[in-house]
Design a protein around this motif. Structure first.
Motif, short mmCIF file in Angstrom:
data_model
loop_
_atom_site.label_atom_id
_atom_site.label_comp_id
_atom_site.label_asym_id
_atom_site.label_seq_id
_atom_site.Cartn_x
_atom_site.Cartn_y
_atom_site.Cartn_z
N ILE A 170 0.84 -1.21 0.00
CA ILE A 170 0.00 0.00 0.00
C ILE A 170 0.87 1.25 0.00
CG2 ILE A 170 -1.58 1.39 1.40
CD1 ILE A 170 -3.02 -0.79 -0.08
N HIS A 171 1.96 1.25 0.77
CA HIS A 171 2.84 2.42 0.81
C HIS A 171 3.52 2.67 -0.53
CE1 HIS A 171 3.52 3.03 5.42
NE2 HIS A 171 2.27 3.20 5.05
N SER A 172 3.69 1.62 -1.32
CA SER A 172 4.33 1.81 -2.63
C SER A 172 3.30 2.11 -3.71
CB SER A 172 5.15 0.57 -3.00
OG SER A 172 4.34 -0.58 -3.04
N ASP A 173 2.34 1.23 -3.90
CA ASP A 173 1.40 1.37 -5.02
C ASP A 173 -0.05 1.48 -4.59
OD1 ASP A 173 3.20 1.46 -7.06
OD2 ASP A 173 3.12 -0.67 -7.53
N GLY A 174 -0.28 1.90 -3.36
CA GLY A 174 -1.66 2.01 -2.88
C GLY A 174 -1.96 3.36 -2.29
N CYS A 175 -3.20 3.54 -1.85
CA CYS A 175 -3.60 4.81 -1.22
C CYS A 175 -4.90 4.60 -0.46
CB CYS A 175 -3.78 5.90 -2.27
SG CYS A 175 -5.09 5.58 -3.47
N ARG A 176 -5.16 5.51 0.45
CA ARG A 176 -6.45 5.58 1.15
C ARG A 176 -7.10 6.89 0.76
NH1 ARG A 176 -9.38 7.50 5.48
NH2 ARG A 176 -10.43 5.97 6.84
N VAL A 177 -8.31 6.82 0.21
CA VAL A 177 -9.00 8.01 -0.27
C VAL A 177 -10.38 8.09 0.37
CG1 VAL A 177 -7.77 7.95 -2.48
CG2 VAL A 177 -10.00 6.81 -2.27
N THR A 178 -11.00 9.25 0.21
CA THR A 178 -12.38 9.44 0.66
C THR A 178 -13.26 9.62 -0.57
OG1 THR A 178 -11.68 10.47 2.73
CG2 THR A 178 -13.95 10.87 2.02
N ASN A 179 -14.13 8.66 -0.80
CA ASN A 179 -15.11 8.76 -1.88
C ASN A 179 -16.39 9.40 -1.38
OD1 ASN A 179 -13.29 7.51 -3.53
ND2 ASN A 179 -14.53 5.69 -3.92
N TRP A 180 -17.23 9.83 -2.29
CA TRP A 180 -18.51 10.39 -1.88
C TRP A 180 -19.58 10.06 -2.91
CZ3 TRP A 180 -21.19 13.93 -4.83
CH2 TRP A 180 -20.48 14.56 -5.86
N ARG A 202 0.54 -3.14 -12.45
CA ARG A 202 0.33 -3.72 -13.77
C ARG A 202 0.68 -5.20 -13.82
NH1 ARG A 202 3.20 -0.03 -18.15
NH2 ARG A 202 2.10 -1.48 -19.54
N SER A 203 1.30 -5.72 -12.76
CA SER A 203 1.66 -7.14 -12.72
C SER A 203 0.52 -7.96 -12.15
CB SER A 203 2.93 -7.34 -11.88
OG SER A 203 3.13 -8.71 -11.61
N ALA A 226 -8.08 -4.95 -14.41
CA ALA A 226 -6.89 -5.79 -14.39
C ALA A 226 -5.78 -5.25 -13.50
CB ALA A 226 -6.36 -5.99 -15.82
N CYS A 227 -5.76 -3.94 -13.27
CA CYS A 227 -4.65 -3.32 -12.54
C CYS A 227 -5.05 -2.74 -11.19
CB CYS A 227 -4.02 -2.21 -13.39
SG CYS A 227 -3.35 -2.77 -14.96
N ASN A 228 -6.33 -2.73 -10.85
CA ASN A 228 -6.78 -2.03 -9.64
C ASN A 228 -7.60 -2.92 -8.73
OD1 ASN A 228 -6.16 1.04 -9.98
ND2 ASN A 228 -6.84 0.35 -11.99
N VAL A 229 -7.25 -2.88 -7.43
CA VAL A 229 -7.99 -3.58 -6.39
C VAL A 229 -8.58 -2.54 -5.45
CG1 VAL A 229 -7.82 -5.15 -4.43
CG2 VAL A 229 -6.56 -5.65 -6.54
N SER A 230 -9.86 -2.71 -5.12
CA SER A 230 -10.56 -1.77 -4.25
C SER A 230 -10.99 -2.46 -2.97
CB SER A 230 -11.78 -1.20 -4.99
OG SER A 230 -12.64 -0.52 -4.10
#
Length: 248
Positions: A170-180, A202-203, A226-230
């Motif tokens: 997460i610290h490399s290729d992730g983030c914590r966001v606020t959706n609405w 991408r892997s 293919a590249c994103n996990v939520s």
């Protein structure tokens, strides 16, 4: 290191009856080197450094492994058997830069690491002969263009410290966001905010390592593409906040 043609040329000059001093002056090669080539023309083979075995601090290694798989690379020193481990960290997260450098120092057998400022990011760099042993996923080409799999000893470390591995990813290729979004409440449309974690890589192999480890700790996830996990379920967000949290 001098190539064979350079060595042969120097020895040919000596064979013409020239002194070592004159050949050295003409070629810029030391007399000692030329003298040694008279006994052995071929360079001695380079000895590979001994395998240091798994790192002592498994918890820190799991975190550094996550960082490496996300934003890290290993490159060889052009004039030696050593290697540079580089991990790119955005300027926006000074705490992450500190954590990355601390982890590198803890895992590098030399205990050394430094920072190189670039445009918009800091490259945390550490030199060691042992990085390819410690990160056997190193290889030619980009990570998403080759197979990425953990060695059994690495998998055992990740199984023992799954949250540190997830935190590194997460610290490399992730983030914590606020959706609405908006919803009707008593006939009135109101804005509703909720947190979400994302991981992007991408892997397919690295995505699989991430989601398999999430399954191990009970975090529910959804692959958006293919590249994103939520990660958006309330209980899963609470777990991620307790063990990972936003970048800082």
């Amino acid at each position: 290191m001098y190539d064979i043609s350079t060595r042969k040329r120097a020895l040919a000059l000596v064979g013409q009856g020239r002194s070592l001093n004159s050949v050295s002056r003409e070629t810029g090669i030391s007399r000692a080197a030329i003298r040694s080539w008279q006994d052995r023309l071929e360079p001695l083979p380079r000895l590979a450094p001994p395998d240091p075995g798994p790192p002592a601090d498994h918890c820190v290694y799991a975190y550094l492994l996550g960082l490496y798989l996300g934003d890290g690379c290993i490159s060889g020193h052009p004039r030696g058997v050593g290697y540079y481990l580089r991990i790119a960290c955005a300027n926006s997260w000074p705490g992450l830069i500190d954590a990355c450098e601390s982890a590198m120092r803890a895992i590098n057998p030399t205990g050394r690491a430094n920072r190189v400022q670039a445009q918009g990011y800091v490259s945390v760099v550490s030199y060691s002969k042992h990085w390819p042993y410690l990160f056997p996923q190193h290889g030619p080409g980009k990570k998403h263009e080759r197979r990425i799999a953990l060695e059994p000893w690495q998998q055992a470390i990740v199984d023992a410290h799954p949250w540190e591995f997830i935190r590194g990813l997460i610290h490399s290729d992730g983030c914590r966001v606020t959706n609405w979004t908006t919803r009707l409440v008593g006939g009135e449309r109101k804005r509703y905010e909720y947190p979400r974690y994302f991981f992007t890589n991408r892997s397919a192999d690295i995505i699989r390592l991430f989601t398999t480890t999430l399954d191990q700790v009970g975090v529910l996830w959804k692959q958006a593409n293919a590249c994103n996990v939520s990660i958006a379920r309330k209980a899963s967000i609470a777990l991620m906040d307790a063990h990972v949290g936003p970048k800082y």
